[in-house]
Enzyme design. Structure first.
Site, short mmCIF file in Angstrom:
data_model
loop_
_atom_site.label_atom_id
_atom_site.label_comp_id
_atom_site.label_asym_id
_atom_site.label_seq_id
_atom_site.Cartn_x
_atom_site.Cartn_y
_atom_site.Cartn_z
N SER A 9 0.86 -1.19 0.00
CA SER A 9 0.00 0.00 0.00
C SER A 9 0.89 1.23 0.00
O SER A 9 1.65 1.47 0.95
CB SER A 9 -0.88 0.01 1.24
OG SER A 9 -1.37 1.32 1.44
N HIS A 34 -1.24 -1.37 -4.26
CA HIS A 34 -2.52 -1.06 -3.63
C HIS A 34 -2.62 0.46 -3.42
O HIS A 34 -1.75 1.07 -2.80
CB HIS A 34 -2.60 -1.80 -2.28
CG HIS A 34 -3.89 -1.66 -1.55
ND1 HIS A 34 -4.99 -2.42 -1.82
CD2 HIS A 34 -4.24 -0.84 -0.52
CE1 HIS A 34 -5.98 -2.10 -1.00
NE2 HIS A 34 -5.55 -1.14 -0.21
N ASP A 36 -4.87 3.49 -1.92
CA ASP A 36 -5.95 3.80 -0.98
C ASP A 36 -6.57 5.16 -1.29
O ASP A 36 -5.88 6.18 -1.23
CB ASP A 36 -5.40 3.80 0.45
CG ASP A 36 -5.12 2.39 0.93
OD1 ASP A 36 -6.04 1.55 0.86
OD2 ASP A 36 -3.99 2.13 1.37
N MET A 38 -9.28 7.89 -0.14
CA MET A 38 -10.10 8.31 1.00
C MET A 38 -10.67 9.70 0.73
O MET A 38 -10.01 10.52 0.10
CB MET A 38 -9.25 8.36 2.27
CG MET A 38 -8.55 7.05 2.59
SD MET A 38 -7.73 7.14 4.18
CE MET A 38 -6.73 5.65 4.12
N HIS A 67 -8.51 0.83 -3.92
CA HIS A 67 -9.40 0.57 -2.79
C HIS A 67 -10.15 1.87 -2.49
O HIS A 67 -9.59 2.80 -1.92
CB HIS A 67 -8.53 0.11 -1.61
CG HIS A 67 -9.27 -0.09 -0.32
ND1 HIS A 67 -8.61 -0.24 0.89
CD2 HIS A 67 -10.60 -0.17 -0.03
CE1 HIS A 67 -9.51 -0.39 1.85
NE2 HIS A 67 -10.71 -0.35 1.33
N MET A 69 -12.37 4.04 -0.47
CA MET A 69 -12.96 4.23 0.87
C MET A 69 -13.68 5.56 0.83
O MET A 69 -13.28 6.54 1.46
CB MET A 69 -11.85 4.22 1.93
CG MET A 69 -11.26 2.85 2.14
SD MET A 69 -9.71 2.90 3.08
CE MET A 69 -8.59 3.21 1.75
N MET A 138 -11.29 -6.03 5.74
CA MET A 138 -10.47 -5.05 6.46
C MET A 138 -10.10 -5.63 7.82
O MET A 138 -10.96 -6.08 8.57
CB MET A 138 -11.25 -3.74 6.68
CG MET A 138 -11.46 -2.89 5.44
SD MET A 138 -9.97 -2.47 4.54
CE MET A 138 -9.07 -1.47 5.73
N ASP A 173 -6.29 -6.39 4.59
CA ASP A 173 -5.70 -5.05 4.55
C ASP A 173 -5.74 -4.44 5.94
O ASP A 173 -6.81 -4.22 6.50
CB ASP A 173 -6.53 -4.21 3.56
CG ASP A 173 -5.99 -2.81 3.35
OD1 ASP A 173 -4.91 -2.50 3.87
OD2 ASP A 173 -6.67 -2.04 2.64
C1 DX5 Z 1 -6.20 1.57 5.72
C2 DX5 Z 1 -5.79 1.26 4.30
C3 DX5 Z 1 -4.64 0.34 4.22
C4 DX5 Z 1 -3.38 0.84 4.87
C5 DX5 Z 1 -2.68 -0.32 5.48
O1 DX5 Z 1 -7.34 2.36 5.72
O2 DX5 Z 1 -6.86 0.68 3.58
O3 DX5 Z 1 -4.39 -0.09 2.89
O4 DX5 Z 1 -2.51 1.48 3.97
O5 DX5 Z 1 -1.58 0.14 6.18
P1 DX5 Z 1 -0.78 -0.76 7.21
O6 DX5 Z 1 -0.23 -1.93 6.44
O7 DX5 Z 1 0.29 0.15 7.70
O8 DX5 Z 1 -1.73 -1.20 8.27
ZN ZN Z 2 -6.42 -0.30 1.55
#
Ligand code: DX5
Ligand code: ZN
Length: 216
Positions: A9, A34, A36, A38, A67, A69, A138, A173
């Site tokens: 990620s 990956h 993320d 948000m 991903h 979110m 998750m 994740d």
């Molecule tokens: C959290 C994200 C993850 C995050 C994981 O909301 O969806 O992808 O980057 O990070 P680590 O591996 O540090 O928990």
């Molecule tokens: Zn993620």
């Protein structure tokens, strides 16, 4: 069981050097990248949008796993597909019509994934799994990197694996390191997302090799 894939990620990478970070981690053995996304509504944090994704695509030689979110995933699957996403996952908590959205993602030429927050039961996806390509469980509450793996999620991983059979992918994740990776793989996961564990390590290659060893 489908092949084990390691998906770093980039949330935990150096954002001033995202393109170089993607190249380094790919040279170190990453199978997917990956990404993320948000929005400050679904998650208490903001990250990046389609223009940044389109720039990153030019620096990336492996599949990019987006991903979402965000509260309005319907409005963003097309922009992210056009920006070069290969896989797009959305949260079951964020849409009223998961099957319609999954079909749109597939029609755009991407793999469709459905994501469960820690507090959401696997029962919520029982009737949609046939229409999707992978499930993302998750293992932390979404929003930030560096949080601790929630051990109760191992039981959910087992239940989801038995629900989807051995053909589809099951991604995890959040809080993944060498130890939690082993537990998650034993429970039935085959795609491991890891941010901090890889990007905070001295050697990306060693960290990825350690995660891959979860299979043994
Ligand atoms: C959290 C994200 C993850 C995050 C994981 O909301 O969806 O992808 O980057 O990070 P680590 O591996 O540090 O928990
Ligand atoms: Zn993620």
């Amino acid at each position: 069981m489908p092949k084990l894939l390691i998906a770093p990620s980039i949330l935990a990478s150096d954002f001033s050097r995202l393109g170089e970070e993607i190249k380094s981690v790919t040279n170190a053995g990453a199978d997917w990248i990956h990404v993320d996304v948000m929005d400050g509504h679904f998650t208490p944090n903001l990250t990046l949008g389609p223009p940044v994704m389109a720039s990153l695509r030019q620096h990336c030689t492996v599949p990019m796993d987006v991903h979402l979110m965000i509260t309005n995933p319907e409005e963003f699957v097309e922009p992210f597909a056009q920006a070069g996403a290969d896989c797009i996952s959305f949260h079951i908590e964020a849409t009223r019509h998961p099957l319609r959205l999954a079909q749109r993602i597939r029609d755009l030429g991407c793999k469709a994934g459905i994501v469960l927050n820690p507090g959401t039961s696997q029962d919520d996806i029982e009737f949609v799994v046939d229409g999707i390509d992978f499930v993302l469980v998750m293992t932390v509450n979404p929003g930030f990197g560096g949080q601790a793996f929630i051990p109760e999620m191992l039981e959910k991983i087992r239940l989801v694996r038995s629900m989807i059979g051995n053909e589809k992918d099951l991604e995890v994740d959040g809080g993944i390191d060498a130890n939690t990776a082993r537990d998650a793989v034993r429970a039935g996961a085959n795609i491991l997302v890891a941010g901090s564990y890889i990007f905070r390590s001295a050697s990306y290659m060693t960290a990825i090799d350690e995660l891959r060893a979860a299979e043994h």
